[in-house]
Design a protein around this motif. Structure first.
Motif, PDB file in Angstrom:
ATOM      1  N   VAL A 180     -38.569  20.197 -24.807  1.00 15.06           N
ATOM      2  CA  VAL A 180     -39.398  21.349 -25.545  1.00 15.06           C
ATOM      3  C   VAL A 180     -39.654  20.867 -26.909  1.00 15.06           C
ATOM      4  O   VAL A 180     -40.640  21.377 -27.353  1.00 15.06           O
ATOM      5  CB  VAL A 180     -38.936  22.801 -25.294  1.00 15.06           C
ATOM      6  CG1 VAL A 180     -38.355  23.085 -23.951  1.00 15.06           C
ATOM      7  CG2 VAL A 180     -37.618  22.955 -26.246  1.00 15.06           C
ATOM      8  N   ALA A 234     -40.278  25.808 -30.624  1.00 15.82           N
ATOM      9  CA  ALA A 234     -39.274  26.603 -29.845  1.00 15.82           C
ATOM     10  C   ALA A 234     -38.362  27.342 -30.670  1.00 15.82           C
ATOM     11  O   ALA A 234     -38.230  27.235 -31.961  1.00 15.82           O
ATOM     12  CB  ALA A 234     -38.228  25.454 -28.858  1.00 15.82           C
ATOM     13  N   ALA A 267     -41.413  27.749 -26.610  1.00 11.38           N
ATOM     14  CA  ALA A 267     -40.323  27.825 -25.764  1.00 11.38           C
ATOM     15  C   ALA A 267     -39.044  28.825 -26.328  1.00 11.38           C
ATOM     16  O   ALA A 267     -38.962  28.937 -27.510  1.00 11.38           O
ATOM     17  CB  ALA A 267     -39.973  26.461 -25.095  1.00 11.38           C
ATOM     18  N   GLN A 286     -33.662  35.537 -20.831  1.00 15.89           N
ATOM     19  CA  GLN A 286     -34.703  34.898 -19.825  1.00 15.89           C
ATOM     20  C   GLN A 286     -35.296  35.837 -19.036  1.00 15.89           C
ATOM     21  O   GLN A 286     -36.468  35.531 -18.397  1.00 15.89           O
ATOM     22  CB  GLN A 286     -33.617  33.991 -19.194  1.00 15.89           C
ATOM     23  CG  GLN A 286     -34.499  33.047 -18.284  1.00 15.89           C
ATOM     24  CD  GLN A 286     -34.628  33.858 -16.520  1.00 15.89           C
ATOM     25  OE1 GLN A 286     -34.314  34.952 -16.448  1.00 15.89           O
ATOM     26  NE2 GLN A 286     -35.486  32.833 -15.877  1.00 15.89           N
ATOM     27  N   ARG A 292     -40.847  30.594 -20.085  1.00 22.72           N
ATOM     28  CA  ARG A 292     -40.746  29.986 -21.105  1.00 22.72           C
ATOM     29  C   ARG A 292     -39.348  29.782 -21.547  1.00 22.72           C
ATOM     30  O   ARG A 292     -38.946  29.154 -22.606  1.00 22.72           O
ATOM     31  CB  ARG A 292     -41.735  30.422 -22.300  1.00 22.72           C
ATOM     32  CG  ARG A 292     -41.089  31.907 -22.730  1.00 22.72           C
ATOM     33  CD  ARG A 292     -42.090  32.209 -23.728  1.00 22.72           C
ATOM     34  NE  ARG A 292     -43.360  32.467 -23.463  1.00 22.72           N
ATOM     35  CZ  ARG A 292     -44.386  31.865 -23.568  1.00 22.72           C
ATOM     36  NH1 ARG A 292     -44.295  30.661 -24.292  1.00 22.72           N
ATOM     37  NH2 ARG A 292     -45.575  32.012 -22.966  1.00 22.72           N
ATOM     38  N   THR A 293     -38.390  30.209 -20.811  1.00 22.27           N
ATOM     39  CA  THR A 293     -36.988  30.289 -21.238  1.00 22.27           C
ATOM     40  C   THR A 293     -36.291  29.331 -20.400  1.00 22.27           C
ATOM     41  O   THR A 293     -36.192  29.254 -19.438  1.00 22.27           O
ATOM     42  CB  THR A 293     -36.347  31.628 -21.173  1.00 22.27           C
ATOM     43  OG1 THR A 293     -37.033  32.587 -21.904  1.00 22.27           O
ATOM     44  CG2 THR A 293     -34.925  31.680 -21.698  1.00 22.27           C
ATOM     45  N   ALA A 314     -34.431  26.080 -15.843  1.00 19.95           N
ATOM     46  CA  ALA A 314     -35.758  25.798 -16.396  1.00 19.95           C
ATOM     47  C   ALA A 314     -37.014  26.338 -15.527  1.00 19.95           C
ATOM     48  O   ALA A 314     -36.853  26.355 -14.601  1.00 19.95           O
ATOM     49  CB  ALA A 314     -35.937  24.187 -16.736  1.00 19.95           C
ATOM     50  N   TYR A 318     -41.326  23.126 -17.177  1.00 22.08           N
ATOM     51  CA  TYR A 318     -40.396  22.336 -17.892  1.00 22.08           C
ATOM     52  C   TYR A 318     -39.516  21.442 -16.690  1.00 22.08           C
ATOM     53  O   TYR A 318     -38.480  20.812 -17.102  1.00 22.08           O
ATOM     54  CB  TYR A 318     -39.517  22.930 -18.933  1.00 22.08           C
ATOM     55  CG  TYR A 318     -40.223  23.555 -20.210  1.00 22.08           C
ATOM     56  CD1 TYR A 318     -41.001  22.672 -20.634  1.00 22.08           C
ATOM     57  CD2 TYR A 318     -40.381  24.862 -20.372  1.00 22.08           C
ATOM     58  CE1 TYR A 318     -41.718  22.996 -21.951  1.00 22.08           C
ATOM     59  CE2 TYR A 318     -40.985  25.190 -21.570  1.00 22.08           C
ATOM     60  CZ  TYR A 318     -41.650  24.290 -22.267  1.00 22.08           C
ATOM     61  OH  TYR A 318     -42.289  24.994 -23.304  1.00 22.08           O
TER      62      TYR A 318
END
Length: 461
Positions: A180, A234, A267, A286, A292-293, A314, A318
């Motif tokens: 990220v 991030a 992220a 999450q 995005r986590t 992911a 990602y």
């Protein structure tokens, strides 16, 4: 060597460590400059009326710290050039030291028994793919499916396709950061964070920005301001008591931080290595921002240290990046260890050891509460450590050094520092790294130092 000499009247037991601390303090204070030649082992032993072995051990300790260098045929010289960062824990367990510096779970015979049973089972049941295949997709589909059961206990509802097996949390953190945050970018984190995060970010060419925290963890407004003031890629969070300050972040704070990350489209890397061991915990970050986590968890801190395996979850955006970064940095997790983790999750051994660990930690926290009565410290019933701020009469380095001189190793708070602002000197004290008897003794020594005469705690130089 300059006119400075160690003072034999200030030596304390163990003498080698006391001597090493005197020389280290002289180097730190500029009394011994870079390149200064130290006396030979024999000469210093004669001057201080010590054995040659004691002086040799003191020099070896200083070499280990990177403060002096030995050159064959020439002697030992002060070395003050920049060096690699030191870990907050002792790299080796010294017999005469009660080691409360390294963060590890309580371990007894049951853990060795379970690992031996697992390897016996593995010897008879190892699949050919785990021994013979180079292809992760041939080895891990079954493991990823079982991993989702464990992750459900952690509060996640994910597809096996979003799960990567890693060789523990450090591997997961590394892959997540690489995925990220490209070199030159900035990652935000708590002002007091994971001790490997600073050097890891340096090695990856990432700028780390430590943000203000309070009793509930990172302050959302601080993250929002950082995102407005510069290009943050991030944010790295440790919301569930494995963080140095043993903070269990509230659901409200987790939701607020997730909202800030979503608003600025950055992220989130969530390090949650204690997973389901923390009772009555809020949902993971999450769950508030699954798109995005990148979520990291592992087994080493809650089952057996030798079970070096973990999960990196992911989001879809990602998945490809994580798979590729994991290939180039690790290729794949160790298949044999993955087999044991999958078996333990499936047959209940993993949760058996988690429940055992909770009970063992409850006893350790009772010992800490008794030994540290009257002192301010932060802890959680399932934390593997306590975080003890120091009063203004104590310096952090001096307190850690005095504890070592009295046979107790603890971790300095500076090892976890990612920002200079607002930090109170403190120490991290591990509760699981030794026997209950040694823990009680070590905590008693720490309490006596914290409550003692500050003049008596100053390093003798």
């Amino acid at each position: 060597m300059t006119n400075w000499r160690p003072d034999p009247l200030q030596l304390r037991r163990p003498a080698y460590l006391s001597l090493a601390e005197q020389i280290a303090s002289a180097i730190h204070d500029g009394k011994l400059v870079n390149g200064t030649r130290l006396p030979t082992h024999r000469k210093l032993a004669e001057d201080l009326k010590l054995s040659i072995q004691t002086v040799s051990r003191a020099y070896d300790e200083l070499i280990r710290r990177g403060m002096i260098a030995g050159e064959v045929g020439r002697g030992s010289f002060v070395q003050t050039r920049p060096r690699e960062p030191e870990p907050p824990y002792l790299p080796e367990r010294l017999g005469e030291v009660i080691d409360l510096s390294i963060l590890k779970p309580v371990c007894e015979q049951i853990h060795l028994d379970r690992m031996r049973e697992a390897f016996t089972w593995l010897g008879e049941n190892l699949p050919s793919s785990s021994a013979l295949s180079f292809r992760p997709n041939m080895v891990f589909p079954r493991h990823r499916a079982v991993a989702t059961d464990w992750l459900n206990l952690c509060g996640l509802d994910v597809s096996p396709l979003n799960v990567n097996l890693t060789n523990g949390a450090t591997s997961g953190m590394t892959v997540a950061l690489m995925s990220v945050a490209p070199p030159g970018s900035t990652v935000a984190t708590e002002a007091i964070s994971h001790h490997t995060l600073v050097p890891l970010s340096t090695y990856l060419g990432i700028h780390l920005e430590g943000l203000a925290i309070d009793a509930d963890g990172m302050i959302p407004d601080a993250l929002d301001a950082a995102c407005r003031n510069g290009p943050i890629r991030a944010v790295f969070l440790q919301p569930s008591v494995v963080n140095p300050t043993a903070t269990l972040m509230s659901a409200k704070r987790r939701r607020e931080l997730a909202a800030v990350a979503s608003r600025h489209d950055i992220a989130i890397i969530e390090n949650d290595v204690l997973g389901p061991m923390v009772e009555n915990r809020p949902p993971p970050v999450q769950s508030f921002a699954p798109e995005r986590t990148l979520y990291v968890t592992s087994f080493t801190k809650i089952t057996v240290p030798g079970l070096r395996i973990g999960y990196l979850v992911a989001p879809d955006r990602y998945v490809a990046a994580v798979a590729n970064r994991h290939l180039v940095s690790n290729w794949m997790a160790t298949p044999a260890i993955a087999e044991i983790a999958t078996r333990w999750v499936s047959n209940g051994t993993a949760m058996e050891l988690v429940n055992w660990q909770r009970k063992a930690l409850a006893r350790r926290h009772d010992i800490a509460a008794q030994a540290l009565t009257g002192l301010a410290y932060h802890a959680h019933p399932q934390s593997l450590h306590v975080w003890m701020p120091l009063t203004c009469q104590h310096t952090e380095d001096g307190f850690v050094a005095q504890a070592r001189l009295r046979g107790v190793a603890i971790a300095p708070g500076a090892s976890f520092q990612t920002a200079d602002h607002g930090r109170v000197p403190a120490v991290r004290i591990s509760l699981g790294s030794t026997s209950e008897s040694e823990l009680r003794t070590g905590l008693g020594i720490i309490a006596s130092l914290a409550q003692g005469n500050p003049e008596a705690l100053l390093l003798a130089i």
